[in-house]
Design a protein around this motif. Structure first.
Motif, PDB file in Angstrom:
ATOM      1  N   ARG A 357       0.830  -1.204   0.000  1.00  0.00           N
ATOM      2  CA  ARG A 357       0.000   0.000   0.000  1.00  0.00           C
ATOM      3  C   ARG A 357       0.864   1.253   0.000  1.00  0.00           C
ATOM      4  O   ARG A 357       1.819   1.363   0.770  1.00  0.00           O
ATOM      5  CB  ARG A 357      -0.959  -0.001   1.196  1.00  0.00           C
ATOM      6  CG  ARG A 357      -2.124  -0.979   1.009  1.00  0.00           C
ATOM      7  CD  ARG A 357      -2.977  -1.107   2.261  1.00  0.00           C
ATOM      8  NE  ARG A 357      -4.224  -1.830   1.985  1.00  0.00           N
ATOM      9  CZ  ARG A 357      -4.308  -3.145   1.862  1.00  0.00           C
ATOM     10  NH1 ARG A 357      -3.207  -3.888   1.979  1.00  0.00           N
ATOM     11  NH2 ARG A 357      -5.479  -3.717   1.602  1.00  0.00           N
ATOM     12  N   GLN A 375      -4.808   9.233  -4.689  1.00  0.00           N
ATOM     13  CA  GLN A 375      -5.997   8.384  -4.670  1.00  0.00           C
ATOM     14  C   GLN A 375      -5.704   7.036  -4.021  1.00  0.00           C
ATOM     15  O   GLN A 375      -6.519   6.528  -3.229  1.00  0.00           O
ATOM     16  CB  GLN A 375      -6.482   8.174  -6.113  1.00  0.00           C
ATOM     17  CG  GLN A 375      -7.716   7.289  -6.240  1.00  0.00           C
ATOM     18  CD  GLN A 375      -8.114   7.062  -7.698  1.00  0.00           C
ATOM     19  OE1 GLN A 375      -7.568   7.675  -8.605  1.00  0.00           O
ATOM     20  NE2 GLN A 375      -9.046   6.157  -7.923  1.00  0.00           N
ATOM     21  N   LEU A 376      -4.554   6.467  -4.327  1.00  0.00           N
ATOM     22  CA  LEU A 376      -4.167   5.179  -3.741  1.00  0.00           C
ATOM     23  C   LEU A 376      -4.029   5.282  -2.225  1.00  0.00           C
ATOM     24  O   LEU A 376      -4.404   4.372  -1.483  1.00  0.00           O
ATOM     25  CB  LEU A 376      -2.854   4.687  -4.358  1.00  0.00           C
ATOM     26  CG  LEU A 376      -2.927   4.211  -5.812  1.00  0.00           C
ATOM     27  CD1 LEU A 376      -1.519   4.050  -6.385  1.00  0.00           C
ATOM     28  CD2 LEU A 376      -3.692   2.891  -5.907  1.00  0.00           C
ATOM     29  N   LYS A 379      -7.595   5.611  -0.537  1.00  0.00           N
ATOM     30  CA  LYS A 379      -8.401   4.388  -0.553  1.00  0.00           C
ATOM     31  C   LYS A 379      -7.657   3.177   0.005  1.00  0.00           C
ATOM     32  O   LYS A 379      -8.250   2.088   0.104  1.00  0.00           O
ATOM     33  CB  LYS A 379      -8.857   4.091  -1.983  1.00  0.00           C
ATOM     34  CG  LYS A 379      -9.785   5.158  -2.549  1.00  0.00           C
ATOM     35  CD  LYS A 379     -10.261   4.787  -3.945  1.00  0.00           C
ATOM     36  CE  LYS A 379     -11.227   5.821  -4.493  1.00  0.00           C
ATOM     37  NZ  LYS A 379     -11.685   5.472  -5.870  1.00  0.00           N
ATOM     38  N   THR A 381      -5.522   1.397  -1.391  1.00  0.00           N
ATOM     39  CA  THR A 381      -5.606   0.369  -2.429  1.00  0.00           C
ATOM     40  C   THR A 381      -4.286  -0.376  -2.565  1.00  0.00           C
ATOM     41  O   THR A 381      -3.238   0.254  -2.738  1.00  0.00           O
ATOM     42  CB  THR A 381      -5.948   1.010  -3.789  1.00  0.00           C
ATOM     43  OG1 THR A 381      -7.135   1.795  -3.652  1.00  0.00           O
ATOM     44  CG2 THR A 381      -6.159  -0.055  -4.852  1.00  0.00           C
ATOM     45  N   VAL A 383      -1.288  -2.310  -4.389  1.00  0.00           N
ATOM     46  CA  VAL A 383      -0.744  -2.187  -5.739  1.00  0.00           C
ATOM     47  C   VAL A 383       0.257  -3.306  -6.001  1.00  0.00           C
ATOM     48  O   VAL A 383       0.822  -3.893  -5.069  1.00  0.00           O
ATOM     49  CB  VAL A 383      -0.039  -0.824  -5.951  1.00  0.00           C
ATOM     50  CG1 VAL A 383      -1.002   0.326  -5.779  1.00  0.00           C
ATOM     51  CG2 VAL A 383       1.142  -0.671  -4.997  1.00  0.00           C
ATOM     52  N   ALA A 399      -3.683   2.250 -10.540  1.00  0.00           N
ATOM     53  CA  ALA A 399      -4.654   2.628  -9.512  1.00  0.00           C
ATOM     54  C   ALA A 399      -5.937   1.826  -9.603  1.00  0.00           C
ATOM     55  O   ALA A 399      -6.696   1.732  -8.623  1.00  0.00           O
ATOM     56  CB  ALA A 399      -4.966   4.122  -9.615  1.00  0.00           C
ATOM     57  N   GLN A 401      -6.207  -1.344  -9.973  1.00  0.00           N
ATOM     58  CA  GLN A 401      -6.048  -2.744  -9.531  1.00  0.00           C
ATOM     59  C   GLN A 401      -6.961  -3.054  -8.366  1.00  0.00           C
ATOM     60  O   GLN A 401      -7.224  -2.223  -7.530  1.00  0.00           O
ATOM     61  CB  GLN A 401      -4.586  -3.003  -9.126  1.00  0.00           C
ATOM     62  CG  GLN A 401      -3.607  -2.845 -10.291  1.00  0.00           C
ATOM     63  CD  GLN A 401      -2.177  -3.038  -9.827  1.00  0.00           C
ATOM     64  OE1 GLN A 401      -1.882  -3.979  -9.090  1.00  0.00           O
ATOM     65  NE2 GLN A 401      -1.301  -2.161 -10.222  1.00  0.00           N
TER      66      GLN A 401
END
Length: 401
Positions: A357, A375-376, A379, A381, A383, A399, A401
């Motif tokens: 992350r 953004q990652l 959230k 998210t 990667v 992004a 994924q």
């Protein structure tokens, strides 16, 4: 009607006043600031203002007429000296006082002084206010030499502006590299190279033992001669007023996610606060325009009783020469870094990760990496690191994924 008194007319305080009116507050608003100018942008002071590319009107957040039009009682050159929380009054240096129902503190930060011989000399330069920038601008130009103590963002930006005006510049940094406390080694190396390529002398691992307006003495006995000396070694929260009023402080005034202090009738915003950062699960003191705006919205929303804004990812920027650096997130718990792109091309990004992350991204002339990285972070998210480092894979694809 609820009367709001705002102490500090910088970016944060001025924004609170504006957001209060935007959000429907119709009660009295008093905005008192120490400087004689209306709220203005500070980041251009080390860049566009020094280089003569901006005037005062271009720096102002809003024209002076805005405050009268919005029925905001703006009081420049007014310094608060004490708060009486029980009586809900603030005393000023001219002997006057003002009552409040809600108090907002936005006193900002002040330049850290060098605890060295000569460190308190009045002719040493700082770069926090418009007057500071005017003093610095007056001593720059062809044939002049500026010595900058401290290799942080403000110091490097001032050095870049000095070179643009034809002055020589030397940056003196105690740490082994510039930006050591705030950036990755990759970023430090990149900006060191850019400055040296443009004639800036950068001394790292250099311990300053004394300062004077015309030079800096180092631990090895050498003296760096200069026409002016700018000290940029960090800033301290202006929380003395809050401390004297009994508010909880810890390297800044402690606030919650509504920018409320330990006194429910008092809010605090901007550089002076130690605030929660939900995306990172920590409390931290931030010095940035985005932070000032976010907290101004938090305080104004809480005062008028509307839902607060969604938590933001902290972000920052710096302009040096033709390079725009954009940073999102804080690398508190990062355990590795991934470099995307080649620094030699002048467009690249350093991603700081915890596991899979992203927790922080440093992007140089790389807007897609900055936006996707932000953004990652927001959230959380996961990667694929291989794809993140692969320039043939778009950031949009990474992004997604």
């Amino acid at each position: 009607m609820i009367k709001v008194l705002i102490i500090g007319a910088g970016h944060a305080g001025g924004s609170v006043a504006a957001f209060l009116r935007q959000y429907g507050h119709d009660g009295p608003i008093v905005l008192a600031g120490e400087e004689d100018a209306p709220p203005y942008q500070r980041p251009p002071l080390s860049k566009a203002w020094l280089k003569g590319e901006a005037d005062l009107d271009g720096l102002l957040l809003r024209p002076l007429s805005f405050y009268a039009e919005q029925n905001i009682d703006f009081r420049p050159s007014t310094t608060a000296v004490s708060i009486d929380p029980k009586a809900r009054t603030v005393a000023f240096d001219d002997g006057s006082s003002e009552t409040y129902d809600i108090l907002v503190l936005a006193t900002g930060s002040t330049a850290r002084k060098l605890p060295l011989p000569g460190g308190d000399h009045p002719d040493l330069l700082e770069l926090r206010t418009l007057k500071d920038a005017e003093r610095l601008k007056a001593v720059l130009g062809p044939g002049k030499r500026l010595a900058v103590v401290g290799g942080g963002y403000v110091g490097l930006e001032a050095a870049a502006s000095a070179r643009a005006l034809g002055a020589e510049a030397v940056v003196i940094e105690r740490a082994p590299r510039v930006l050591a406390r705030v950036a990755s080694e990759t970023l430090s190396a990149f900006f060191t190279d850019q400055h040296r390529a443009r004639g800036v002398e950068i001394l790292t691992g250099a311990e300053v033992t004394a300062v004077a307006p015309d030079g800096v003495t180092l631990a090895d006995g050498s003296v760096v001669q200069a026409d002016a000396v700018l000290v940029g070694v960090g800033a301290l929260a202006c929380d003395a007023l809050a401390r004297s009023a009994g508010l909880a402080c810890d390297d800044g005034v402690v606030v919650d996610e509504q920018a409320r202090t330990s006194d429910p009738t008092v809010f605090a915003v901007g550089d002076m606060t130690r605030r929660p950062i939900p995306v990172h699960g920590v409390h931290h003191r931030l010095e940035s325009v985005p932070n000032a705006l976010e907290q101004a919205k938090q305080a104004a929303a809480a005062i008028v009783g509307r839902p607060g804004p969604a938590p933001e990812v902290p972000w920052f920027w710096s302009d040096q020469y033709e390079y725009k650096l954009q940073i999102a997130g804080l690398p508190f718990d990062a355990d590795r870094q991934v470099v995307r792109g080649e620094p030699a091309t002048g467009s690249f990004a350093v991603f700081h990760l915890n596991g899979d992350r992203v927790v922080c991204v440093e992007a140089v002339n790389a807007p897609p990496e900055f936006m996707a990285g932000k953004q990652l972070i927001a959230k959380a998210t996961p990667v694929e690191v291989v794809k993140l480092a692969d320039m043939s894979v778009s950031m949009k694809a990474v992004a997604a994924q």
